[in-house]
Motif scaffolding. Structure first.
Motif, PDB file in Angstrom:
ATOM      1  N   MET A 191       0.820  -1.209   0.000  1.00 24.73           N
ATOM      2  CA  MET A 191       0.000   0.000   0.000  1.00 24.73           C
ATOM      3  C   MET A 191       0.858   1.265   0.000  1.00 24.73           C
ATOM      4  O   MET A 191       0.600   2.205  -0.752  1.00 24.73           O
ATOM      5  CB  MET A 191      -0.931  -0.002   1.211  1.00 24.73           C
ATOM      6  CG  MET A 191      -2.075  -0.999   1.121  1.00 24.73           C
ATOM      7  SD  MET A 191      -3.037  -1.083   2.669  1.00 24.73           S
ATOM      8  CE  MET A 191      -3.582   0.623   2.799  1.00 24.73           C
ATOM      9  N   ILE A 192       1.874   1.283   0.831  1.00 23.92           N
ATOM     10  CA  ILE A 192       2.736   2.468   0.906  1.00 23.92           C
ATOM     11  C   ILE A 192       3.498   2.675  -0.395  1.00 23.92           C
ATOM     12  O   ILE A 192       3.658   3.807  -0.861  1.00 23.92           O
ATOM     13  CB  ILE A 192       3.699   2.352   2.100  1.00 23.92           C
ATOM     14  CG1 ILE A 192       2.917   2.406   3.411  1.00 23.92           C
ATOM     15  CG2 ILE A 192       4.741   3.473   2.078  1.00 23.92           C
ATOM     16  CD1 ILE A 192       3.752   2.130   4.639  1.00 23.92           C
TER      17      ILE A 192
ATOM     18  N   GLY B 282       1.744   6.854  -6.556  1.00 28.05           N
ATOM     19  CA  GLY B 282       0.685   7.796  -6.888  1.00 28.05           C
ATOM     20  C   GLY B 282       1.135   9.235  -6.752  1.00 28.05           C
ATOM     21  O   GLY B 282       0.792  10.087  -7.576  1.00 28.05           O
ATOM     22  N   VAL B 283       1.920   9.525  -5.719  1.00 22.51           N
ATOM     23  CA  VAL B 283       2.452  10.880  -5.547  1.00 22.51           C
ATOM     24  C   VAL B 283       3.392  11.221  -6.698  1.00 22.51           C
ATOM     25  O   VAL B 283       3.365  12.331  -7.237  1.00 22.51           O
ATOM     26  CB  VAL B 283       3.184  11.015  -4.193  1.00 22.51           C
ATOM     27  CG1 VAL B 283       3.870  12.371  -4.082  1.00 22.51           C
ATOM     28  CG2 VAL B 283       2.209  10.815  -3.046  1.00 22.51           C
TER      29      VAL B 283
ATOM     30  N   THR C   2       5.383   9.271 -14.627  1.00 21.91           N
ATOM     31  CA  THR C   2       4.579   8.061 -14.828  1.00 21.91           C
ATOM     32  C   THR C   2       5.398   6.897 -15.379  1.00 21.91           C
ATOM     33  O   THR C   2       4.865   5.815 -15.605  1.00 21.91           O
ATOM     34  CB  THR C   2       3.424   8.348 -15.795  1.00 21.91           C
ATOM     35  OG1 THR C   2       3.959   8.826 -17.047  1.00 21.91           O
ATOM     36  CG2 THR C   2       2.485   9.406 -15.222  1.00 21.91           C
ATOM     37  N   ALA C   3       6.700   7.113 -15.596  1.00 21.25           N
ATOM     38  CA  ALA C   3       7.546   6.050 -16.151  1.00 21.25           C
ATOM     39  C   ALA C   3       7.938   5.055 -15.059  1.00 21.25           C
ATOM     40  O   ALA C   3       8.012   5.392 -13.876  1.00 21.25           O
ATOM     41  CB  ALA C   3       8.804   6.654 -16.770  1.00 21.25           C
TER      42      ALA C   3
ATOM     43  N   GLY D 119      12.952  13.376  -3.967  1.00 23.05           N
ATOM     44  CA  GLY D 119      11.752  13.989  -4.493  1.00 23.05           C
ATOM     45  C   GLY D 119      10.638  13.928  -3.462  1.00 23.05           C
ATOM     46  O   GLY D 119      10.753  13.245  -2.437  1.00 23.05           O
ATOM     47  N   VAL D 120       9.549  14.631  -3.751  1.00 20.64           N
ATOM     48  CA  VAL D 120       8.420  14.646  -2.829  1.00 20.64           C
ATOM     49  C   VAL D 120       7.881  13.236  -2.615  1.00 20.64           C
ATOM     50  O   VAL D 120       7.566  12.833  -1.487  1.00 20.64           O
ATOM     51  CB  VAL D 120       7.300  15.564  -3.358  1.00 20.64           C
ATOM     52  CG1 VAL D 120       6.063  15.482  -2.470  1.00 20.64           C
ATOM     53  CG2 VAL D 120       7.785  16.997  -3.443  1.00 20.64           C
TER      54      VAL D 120
END
Length: 234
Positions: free
Chosen positions: A90-91, A97-98, A105-106, A185-186
């Motif tokens: 899940m994580i 997703g973030v 999206t790669a 990254g975020v």
């Protein structure tokens, strides 16, 4: 007094206090400096740099468990397997997703040389990332640091505040140590905060460490699997 749960205090955590914290922080600092120095002097020695850091994490773990074993910390229950795998997946999907929301999206991928992965990949990015690093990091941050901090704070501030304080400190230290390895990254920061925060919460709520270990292993293993797919088809 010997109790069956380290969160209650007792003789099994009597030596898991300020002294062990000092040893852990000193060893971590020495490991980070040594690993960074190797990266500067021997840029191609990724395996050696990783081993130095792993040894630094292992020293306080061995020292602590050689003196005593916090009651119940190493106990395993089948539900730990369920929690670890489910939450780890899940994580990882939350982190993905973030990343996707930020335009990435790669599939992740590894650098290849002459169509092959580097010889250090198996130790550092393969076996190391999936098993060695997660086990050592969980036992260091959520075994040694979390348990020692909670033990030190439990009586002065109470169980709830001790748990929150230990969780915040270990989560911050976990993210900071990973941030020293390079720019994050975020999405990576979100993933690290969740791995450390959820893992630490599992240890505090159950008194056992294996769900956190399995969560971390699963989180890293999913990335390795995705990166191998990305490398194969990239």
């Amino acid at each position: 007094m010997r109790r069956n749960d380290w969160r209650q205090g007792g003789s099994t955590v009597a030596r898991w206090r300020e002294g062990l914290l000092a040893i852990a922080l000193f060893s971590l600092g020495a490991g980070l400096l040594g690993s960074a120095a190797i990266g500067v002097v021997l840029p191609g020695a990724a395996v050696l740099a990783a081993v130095v850091l792993w040894i630094a994490l292992a020293v306080p773990i061995v020292w602590g468990f050689a003196r005593s074993r916090p009651a119940g910390l190493l106990r395993f229950r089948p539900v730990d397997l369920l929690f670890g795998i489910a939450l780890g997946v899940m994580i990882r999907f939350v982190q993905g997703g973030v990343a996707a929301s930020g335009g990435d999206t790669a599939f992740p991928s590894y650098a290849v040389f002459d169509g092959q992965l580097p010889s250090s990949w198996l130790i550092v990015d393969g076996f190391g990332a999936v098993l060695i690093a997660p086990v050592l990091e969980e036992f260091f941050f959520h075994g040694v640091l979390l348990v020692a901090l909670y033990t030190v704070l439990r009586r002065p501030v109470g169980k709830l505040a001790a748990g929150i304080g230990a969780l915040l400190v270990t989560t911050g230290a976990f993210v900071l140590v990973h941030g020293l390895a390079g720019t994050l990254g975020v999405d990576a920061i979100v993933g690290l905060v969740l791995v450390a925060g959820v893992g630490g919460a599992l240890v505090l709520l159950t008194g056992r460490i294996w769900a956190a270990v399995l969560l971390h292993i699963t989180y890293n293993a999913v990335f390795v699997a995705l990166a191998l797919v990305g490398t194969l088809f990239g």
